[in-house]
Scaffold this active site. Sequence first.
Site, mmCIF file in Angstrom:
data_model
loop_
_atom_site.group_PDB
_atom_site.id
_atom_site.type_symbol
_atom_site.label_atom_id
_atom_site.label_comp_id
_atom_site.label_asym_id
_atom_site.label_seq_id
_atom_site.Cartn_x
_atom_site.Cartn_y
_atom_site.Cartn_z
ATOM 1 C CD GLU A 205 45.811 -112.348 -53.227
ATOM 2 O OE1 GLU A 205 45.387 -111.785 -54.246
ATOM 3 O OE2 GLU A 205 45.313 -112.198 -52.101
ATOM 4 C CG HIS A 244 43.852 -106.889 -63.091
ATOM 5 N ND1 HIS A 244 43.831 -108.025 -62.334
ATOM 6 C CD2 HIS A 244 45.143 -106.608 -63.333
ATOM 7 C CE1 HIS A 244 45.077 -108.400 -62.122
ATOM 8 N NE2 HIS A 244 45.881 -107.563 -62.708
#
Lengths: 279, 338
Positions: A205, A244
């Site tokens: 991803e 993140h």
Amino acid sequence: MINGTERVCVQGITGKYGSFHTKKMLKYGTNIVCGVSKNTKIKEIEHVPVLHNMYDAVEKFSCDTSIVFVPAKFAKDAIFEAIDAGIKKIITITEHIPQMDMLEIYKYAKSKNVTFVGPNCPGIILPGVSKIGIMPENAFKPGDVAIISKSGTLMYEIANFISKKSTGIKIGIGLGGDPIIGTSVYEALLYVSKLNPRKIIIISEIGGNEEILDVERFLNKGYNSNIQFFFAGRTAPKGKRMGHAGAIVEGLEGTIEFKEKKLENLNIPVAKYIENLLG
Amino acid sequence: MKIHEFVGKRILKEGGISVPESYLISNDREIEVKFLPAVLKSQVLVGGRMKAGGILFAQNKDEFLKFSKKLLHKKIMGETPYGVLVEKMVNIEKEYYLSLYIDRYEKEIKILFSHFGGIDIEDNKDKIERHSLSDIQKLPKKIQPIVQKLHKIMKEKDLTLLEINPLVKTKEGNIMALDAVLHLDDNAIFRQQWAKKFVHEEYPFHFVKLDGDIGVIGCGAGIVMATMDAISLYGGKPANFLDLGGGADTKTTIKALELLKSLSLKNIVLNIFGGITKCDEIAKAIVSFKEKNDDIKLFVRITGTNENEAKKILKEHNIHFFDDMYEMIKSAVKGDFI
């Protein structure tokens, strides 16, 4: 990684997912010999005895492998218990394990030579032989393609496609999509290349670039495998999925454009559509 | 989850890091001048606040009143501020950049440090040094104890990133954090009580609004993103990202469908490959939603765990479904079931 002879213990066997997937794995032929749960009321699930700790599982049932369904809050303790009890392979399905816990788990598992797959992963399947995982088995027809995936559902999707339109799957390894995972793409590549698959599909991803560094390292070791990539997240909004890590930290290195370019230099094709993974 | 600067500064202070004297103004009634000159900082969770006009310097009372009011009501890069942080001005001698983060590849906490901090850090990326915690002695003597304290804070508070830019040396010789970017690990909120009041969980799934017109629902971030990608590749535009997560039930799925309905979409794509998710749970949600919303076209692809049960339910209610995800997406982009 797995060969079907494992003596498997299901950690968290009495839970909703643990019990459901124990049944499915047994049906598939997986050698589940016992389960462990802190629930003292349930004595067995699907005729599989339920114990209260991992030491008993290893001592009484000679378990060497554990599949973990224990909720995230308690996962670290459960995994440490499994390692201390002498389990050698741990496949963790549990999602939402904090990264600080994973750093500790990773370090401990490595120091004890434990193969740790996951967390937040669908597990490993040897189609037609065994599955230590939660994947829908119909999507995995036995064949000669190896899949290494950082995304669970995409692994099902692609395995299903290969099973219907091509030869089928030799092994499917779900590494998990979390930032800190136990087994890397590099380690999985070393393992699957021993099985001589006709081709290896790597599914990843947007975000991070470990898989690119891993493939580079694999090729630099002199391996020459037929590898193909598929990425998800071309249209993902910037800054949302990658939230993140700070922009300074990740910069452009997590974008698919960057990863594709890197792979192009390594002569590794990237499929835009799943259909392009044929051949 | 990103943490507001004023909370981050409190955490740093508790952990033994010097920060400027400060207070928070949450609304117009709270505007009060406690010291001058002062730095007024909009509390928004976006980077580049300074360049976007989110940080103003007040030399006198008039400026203070004018600027604080302005910042309380000014959106910065589309974000409404939580409040305005007022800080005592500091005499800066030198600016550094310092951050600690969890390195995915090496699976340990790493340090980034630069002698060239401040708002120009973006242009000085090549001057950022990267160290392991075991190489802490490679950093300037004065910075080392700061790193040790930050490391402790990071572990105790479950942070995935702790960035200070700038970290400054004042003319008086103190090392002080003038900004604090903290990212809290969402998965650790269960043990971080202080963070709970900043969590606003509106939905039991992951949702991000986009500017397209085809609604997207799936289970698993990977498959949802692949679905969005395919919509774009076939010439459509996804209206959103919505991941039901693993093991979604009927109730959660209905909530997701209701949310997309509120965006006034005509076409919604449901791409379900059940692993831990049971397809029949999803099918029940589709039936229930369709009964009340027949004008919305649902393009359903459903396979995997309990697939047969799901397909039976859909057939009984004359709801069309696909076996192949790309066939379904092509149809949805055209807006027709072919």
